[in-house]
Design a protein around this motif. Structure first.
Motif, PDB file in Angstrom:
ATOM      1  N   THR A 190      79.831  28.998 -28.372  1.00 59.81           N
ATOM      2  CA  THR A 190      80.086  29.965 -27.250  1.00 59.81           C
ATOM      3  C   THR A 190      79.768  28.976 -26.238  1.00 59.81           C
ATOM      4  O   THR A 190      79.512  27.624 -26.733  1.00 59.81           O
ATOM      5  CB  THR A 190      78.660  30.107 -27.927  1.00 59.81           C
ATOM      6  N   TYR A 191      79.951  29.767 -25.073  1.00 62.13           N
ATOM      7  CA  TYR A 191      80.059  28.443 -23.918  1.00 62.13           C
ATOM      8  C   TYR A 191      78.736  27.992 -23.567  1.00 62.13           C
ATOM      9  O   TYR A 191      77.781  28.375 -23.805  1.00 62.13           O
ATOM     10  CB  TYR A 191      80.592  29.864 -22.661  1.00 62.13           C
ATOM     11  N   GLY A 192      78.326  27.123 -23.242  1.00 67.49           N
ATOM     12  CA  GLY A 192      78.496  25.873 -23.321  1.00 67.49           C
ATOM     13  C   GLY A 192      77.428  25.227 -24.310  1.00 67.49           C
ATOM     14  O   GLY A 192      76.438  24.270 -24.075  1.00 67.49           O
ATOM     15  N   GLU A 193      78.058  26.019 -25.415  1.00 65.61           N
ATOM     16  CA  GLU A 193      77.631  25.292 -26.804  1.00 65.61           C
ATOM     17  C   GLU A 193      78.130  24.741 -27.287  1.00 65.61           C
ATOM     18  O   GLU A 193      78.496  24.483 -28.437  1.00 65.61           O
ATOM     19  CB  GLU A 193      77.001  26.231 -27.366  1.00 65.61           C
ATOM     20  N   ASP A 194      79.469  23.439 -26.875  1.00 66.43           N
ATOM     21  CA  ASP A 194      79.975  22.379 -27.117  1.00 66.43           C
ATOM     22  C   ASP A 194      79.227  21.215 -28.269  1.00 66.43           C
ATOM     23  O   ASP A 194      80.268  21.117 -29.122  1.00 66.43           O
ATOM     24  CB  ASP A 194      80.557  21.500 -26.162  1.00 66.43           C
ATOM     25  N   GLU A 195      78.361  20.327 -28.260  1.00 66.13           N
ATOM     26  CA  GLU A 195      78.122  20.551 -29.062  1.00 66.13           C
ATOM     27  C   GLU A 195      77.761  20.840 -30.601  1.00 66.13           C
ATOM     28  O   GLU A 195      78.038  20.478 -31.857  1.00 66.13           O
ATOM     29  CB  GLU A 195      76.209  20.047 -28.818  1.00 66.13           C
ATOM     30  N   THR A 196      78.145  22.125 -30.427  1.00 56.50           N
ATOM     31  CA  THR A 196      77.222  22.707 -31.697  1.00 56.50           C
ATOM     32  C   THR A 196      78.183  23.370 -32.115  1.00 56.50           C
ATOM     33  O   THR A 196      78.839  22.833 -33.558  1.00 56.50           O
ATOM     34  CB  THR A 196      76.448  24.197 -31.573  1.00 56.50           C
ATOM     35  N   LEU A 197      79.826  23.520 -31.616  1.00 56.39           N
ATOM     36  CA  LEU A 197      80.669  23.980 -31.751  1.00 56.39           C
ATOM     37  C   LEU A 197      81.181  22.025 -33.033  1.00 56.39           C
ATOM     38  O   LEU A 197      82.347  22.270 -33.776  1.00 56.39           O
ATOM     39  CB  LEU A 197      81.906  23.713 -30.341  1.00 56.39           C
ATOM     40  N   ALA A 233      79.514  20.096 -34.218  1.00 52.37           N
ATOM     41  CA  ALA A 233      79.077  19.854 -35.610  1.00 52.37           C
ATOM     42  C   ALA A 233      79.507  20.665 -36.326  1.00 52.37           C
ATOM     43  O   ALA A 233      80.010  20.549 -37.568  1.00 52.37           O
ATOM     44  CB  ALA A 233      76.913  20.432 -35.001  1.00 52.37           C
ATOM     45  N   TRP A 234      79.982  22.011 -35.793  1.00 46.42           N
ATOM     46  CA  TRP A 234      80.688  22.886 -37.071  1.00 46.42           C
ATOM     47  C   TRP A 234      81.670  22.809 -37.157  1.00 46.42           C
ATOM     48  O   TRP A 234      82.307  22.638 -39.017  1.00 46.42           O
ATOM     49  CB  TRP A 234      79.926  24.459 -36.282  1.00 46.42           C
ATOM     50  N   ALA A 235      82.519  21.907 -36.922  1.00 45.51           N
ATOM     51  CA  ALA A 235      84.207  21.441 -36.591  1.00 45.51           C
ATOM     52  C   ALA A 235      83.712  20.444 -38.245  1.00 45.51           C
ATOM     53  O   ALA A 235      84.763  20.331 -38.487  1.00 45.51           O
ATOM     54  CB  ALA A 235      84.761  21.637 -35.612  1.00 45.51           C
ATOM     55  N   ARG A 236      82.513  19.687 -37.468  1.00 48.67           N
ATOM     56  CA  ARG A 236      82.441  18.758 -39.115  1.00 48.67           C
ATOM     57  C   ARG A 236      82.747  19.254 -40.201  1.00 48.67           C
ATOM     58  O   ARG A 236      82.870  18.751 -41.094  1.00 48.67           O
ATOM     59  CB  ARG A 236      81.616  17.736 -38.222  1.00 48.67           C
ATOM     60  N   GLU A 237      81.810  20.409 -40.152  1.00 48.75           N
ATOM     61  CA  GLU A 237      81.019  20.920 -41.731  1.00 48.75           C
ATOM     62  C   GLU A 237      82.419  21.022 -42.548  1.00 48.75           C
ATOM     63  O   GLU A 237      82.336  21.273 -43.204  1.00 48.75           O
ATOM     64  CB  GLU A 237      80.624  22.014 -41.766  1.00 48.75           C
ATOM     65  N   LEU A 238      83.575  21.570 -41.462  1.00 51.13           N
ATOM     66  CA  LEU A 238      84.936  22.533 -42.010  1.00 51.13           C
ATOM     67  C   LEU A 238      85.834  21.715 -42.174  1.00 51.13           C
ATOM     68  O   LEU A 238      86.568  21.467 -43.349  1.00 51.13           O
ATOM     69  CB  LEU A 238      85.554  23.206 -40.992  1.00 51.13           C
ATOM     70  N   TRP A 239      85.867  20.397 -41.990  1.00 45.17           N
ATOM     71  CA  TRP A 239      86.833  19.455 -41.078  1.00 45.17           C
ATOM     72  C   TRP A 239      86.947  18.809 -42.523  1.00 45.17           C
ATOM     73  O   TRP A 239      88.871  18.552 -43.223  1.00 45.17           O
ATOM     74  CB  TRP A 239      86.330  17.753 -40.304  1.00 45.17           C
ATOM     75  N   PRO A 240      86.207  18.766 -43.621  1.00 42.73           N
ATOM     76  CA  PRO A 240      86.796  17.957 -45.018  1.00 42.73           C
ATOM     77  C   PRO A 240      86.937  18.772 -45.545  1.00 42.73           C
ATOM     78  O   PRO A 240      88.134  18.831 -46.571  1.00 42.73           O
ATOM     79  CB  PRO A 240      85.213  17.532 -45.928  1.00 42.73           C
ATOM     80  N   HIS A 241      87.423  19.895 -45.562  1.00 44.27           N
ATOM     81  CA  HIS A 241      87.837  21.153 -46.329  1.00 44.27           C
ATOM     82  C   HIS A 241      89.720  21.818 -45.775  1.00 44.27           C
ATOM     83  O   HIS A 241      90.303  22.195 -46.225  1.00 44.27           O
ATOM     84  CB  HIS A 241      86.977  22.928 -46.452  1.00 44.27           C
ATOM     85  N   ILE A 242      89.770  21.654 -44.285  1.00 45.31           N
ATOM     86  CA  ILE A 242      91.371  21.521 -44.006  1.00 45.31           C
ATOM     87  C   ILE A 242      91.977  20.451 -43.310  1.00 45.31           C
ATOM     88  O   ILE A 242      93.050  20.709 -43.018  1.00 45.31           O
ATOM     89  CB  ILE A 242      91.037  22.887 -42.861  1.00 45.31           C
ATOM     90  N   ALA A 243      91.556  19.651 -43.060  1.00 43.28           N
ATOM     91  CA  ALA A 243      92.311  18.928 -42.957  1.00 43.28           C
ATOM     92  C   ALA A 243      92.874  17.790 -43.141  1.00 43.28           C
ATOM     93  O   ALA A 243      92.567  17.568 -44.224  1.00 43.28           O
ATOM     94  CB  ALA A 243      90.823  17.115 -42.156  1.00 43.28           C
ATOM     95  N   TYR A 244      94.339  17.415 -42.293  1.00 40.42           N
ATOM     96  CA  TYR A 244      95.374  16.534 -43.063  1.00 40.42           C
ATOM     97  C   TYR A 244      95.281  15.021 -42.089  1.00 40.42           C
ATOM     98  O   TYR A 244      95.331  15.615 -41.366  1.00 40.42           O
ATOM     99  CB  TYR A 244      95.754  17.215 -43.732  1.00 40.42           C
ATOM    100  N   ASN A 245      95.548  14.136 -42.524  1.00 37.02           N
ATOM    101  CA  ASN A 245      96.159  12.698 -41.523  1.00 37.02           C
ATOM    102  C   ASN A 245      97.591  13.286 -41.174  1.00 37.02           C
ATOM    103  O   ASN A 245      98.326  12.793 -42.334  1.00 37.02           O
ATOM    104  CB  ASN A 245      95.292  11.479 -43.070  1.00 37.02           C
TER     105      ASN A 245
END
Length: 439
Positions: free
Chosen positions: A414-421, A423-435
């Motif tokens: 959402t516009y202006g809610e960068d910190e929330t973005l 934080a949610w990306a941190r929740e997804l990161w372990p499930h989708i990330a590769y090095n």
């Protein structure tokens, strides 16, 4: 592959005496620059880079020799796109216009980097005025492929591990596309969140400063330091975010291979308990397909370059010349209509997220993987541009490969809610990330 690990967090947490830390980080930068830059060509050539960096090192040691603690980015080499003014370096913006015409004083972001103790590694390559034009930079995953659009040099420098942090800008796709193609994290904050003073503008209604790191923890650290008034969110809640996938033509703006990867990613997330909702969007499909956003940008480009173009037309590359000439035909009234539509879409997206209970929009970051250089294509605007039009914050996370080339997973907030973005990306990161540095 010309890839090396380069962790911003590890470099920020380095131990030892200040001079030793500076020597270590500068030596590593110069070593990797010497090994990789001739093949990647991420940086604008600089005659006396070692001399300039030596002066910056001496100034840092003098400033902080007696200090009990060192600033957060002490000695960290940071690459800066050649649209941002940096004292001691000309601003060329990928152009043949005289550098003394384009160069100006440092803006608040570069001043902030210096305040935090960063070493300005150098200027990175961009397409002419971030619009269009030939670039020498190559993709570190495979130098036969493009690294992406106008923030190409910044993304390639981070992907290769020459430096752990780089600054870019995005108008339509110029952070998200290079991040996806180069297998790094690319974060475009909400429009207006990072001041644009000290930046040569392409389209003031779109342009947004963004950042590149190799991993999400590094990006979270960079955002906390460089995005004004950042208030990090330790954790959202115990629940998983509800993910929104745009329905309609948006999901057709990709190759079959990319679509198959994305469907598989969504399937895995659903198996892990994530709710996914396919939603009709508050924009007209033809708006994404049409030329409205390009007209908007070219109209603003023409106005930004009005005085320079009058005297230096022949020094502009042909694509930029033609864009400015087209932009001159666009009326002020049409531009104001587009600006009004931006505000309406921003409002409608926010209301839709509330109505549908969506925390995060998700999609592929690009419609394909990095094209080969001879294809003369540095990416596709479709997956990223509409969010930039609305001013929404977005991030590309390295999440897959197709034929050994990276593909990013894009999250939009959402516009202006960068910190929330983030934080949610941190929740997804372990499930989708590769090095990517080890891929």
């Amino acid at each position: 592959m010309l890839l090396n690990r380069s962790s911003l967090i590890e470099m920020m947490n380095g131990t030892g005496e200040p001079e030793v830390r500076l020597e270590r980080s500068l030596d590593l930068y110069m070593e990797r620059f010497g090994q990789l830059e001739p093949q990647i060509r991420a940086f604008v050539p600089e005659a006396d880079a070692e001399l300039r960096l030596g002066r910056e090192k001496a100034l840092l040691l003098h400033t902080y020799s007696e200090a009990d603690s060192k600033p957060a980015l002490f000695g960290v080499p940071v690459a800066v796109k050649d649209l941002l003014h940096v004292e001691g370096l000309p601003t060329r913006a990928g152009s043949q216009l005289p550098a003394d015409l384009l160069t100006g004083p440092e803006g608040s972001l570069v001043l902030r980097l210096r305040f935090l103790g960063a070493l300005i590694a150098g200027k990175t390559v961009t397409e002419e005025f971030a619009y269009n034009g030939p670039i020498a930079t190559r993709n570190p995953h495979n130098t036969a492929h493009t690294p992406g659009g106008s923030s190409a040099g910044s993304a390639a420098a981070v992907a290769a591990g020459i430096c752990p942090l780089a600054v870019g800008t995005q108008t339509l796709r110029s952070v998200i596309a290079p991040a996806s193609f180069c297998g790094v994290v690319g974060f475009k904050p909400s429009y207006g969140r990072v001041p644009l003073d000290g930046v040569l503008l392409l389209s003031p209604s779109f342009d947004t400063i963004g950042f590149f790191t190799q991993d999400l923890p590094g990006m979270e650290a960079a955002a906390a330091l460089l995005v004004p008034d950042w208030e990090a969110i330790p954790a959202i809640s115990a629940r998983k975010p509800v993910l929104g996938v745009p329905a309609g033509v948006y999901m057709e703006l990709m190759s079959p291979e990319v679509k198959a990867v994305f469907i598989a990613q969504i399937g895995i997330l659903e198996q892990l308990g994530y709710q996914v909702r396919h939603v009709d969007m508050p924009w007209k499909d033809e708006f994404i397909y049409g030329d409205a956003m390009i007209r908007f940008i070219e109209g603003e480009l023409a106005r930004e370059h009005e005085h320079w173009f009058a005297e230096h037309r022949e020094e502009y590359g042909l694509p930029v010349q033609e864009a400015i000439l087209r932009g001159r035909q666009i009326t002020d009234e049409e531009l104001e209509q587009y600006r009004g539509q931006q505000m309406i879409l921003r409002r409608d997206l926010k209301e839709l997220m509330v109505q549908e209970g969506i925390d995060l929009w998700v999609s592929p970051a690009q419609g394909g993987t990095a094209p080969k250089v001879e294809e003369n294509n540095t990416g596709w605007a479709g997956m990223a541009a509409i969010w930039g039009f609305a001013g929404s914050p977005s991030i590309s996370l390295p999440a897959a490969t197709i034929g050994s080339m990276p593909l990013g997973f894009q999250c939009i907030g959402t516009y202006g809610e960068d910190e929330t973005l983030l934080a949610w990306a941190r929740e997804l990161w372990p499930h989708i990330a590769y090095n990517s540095a080890e891929a």
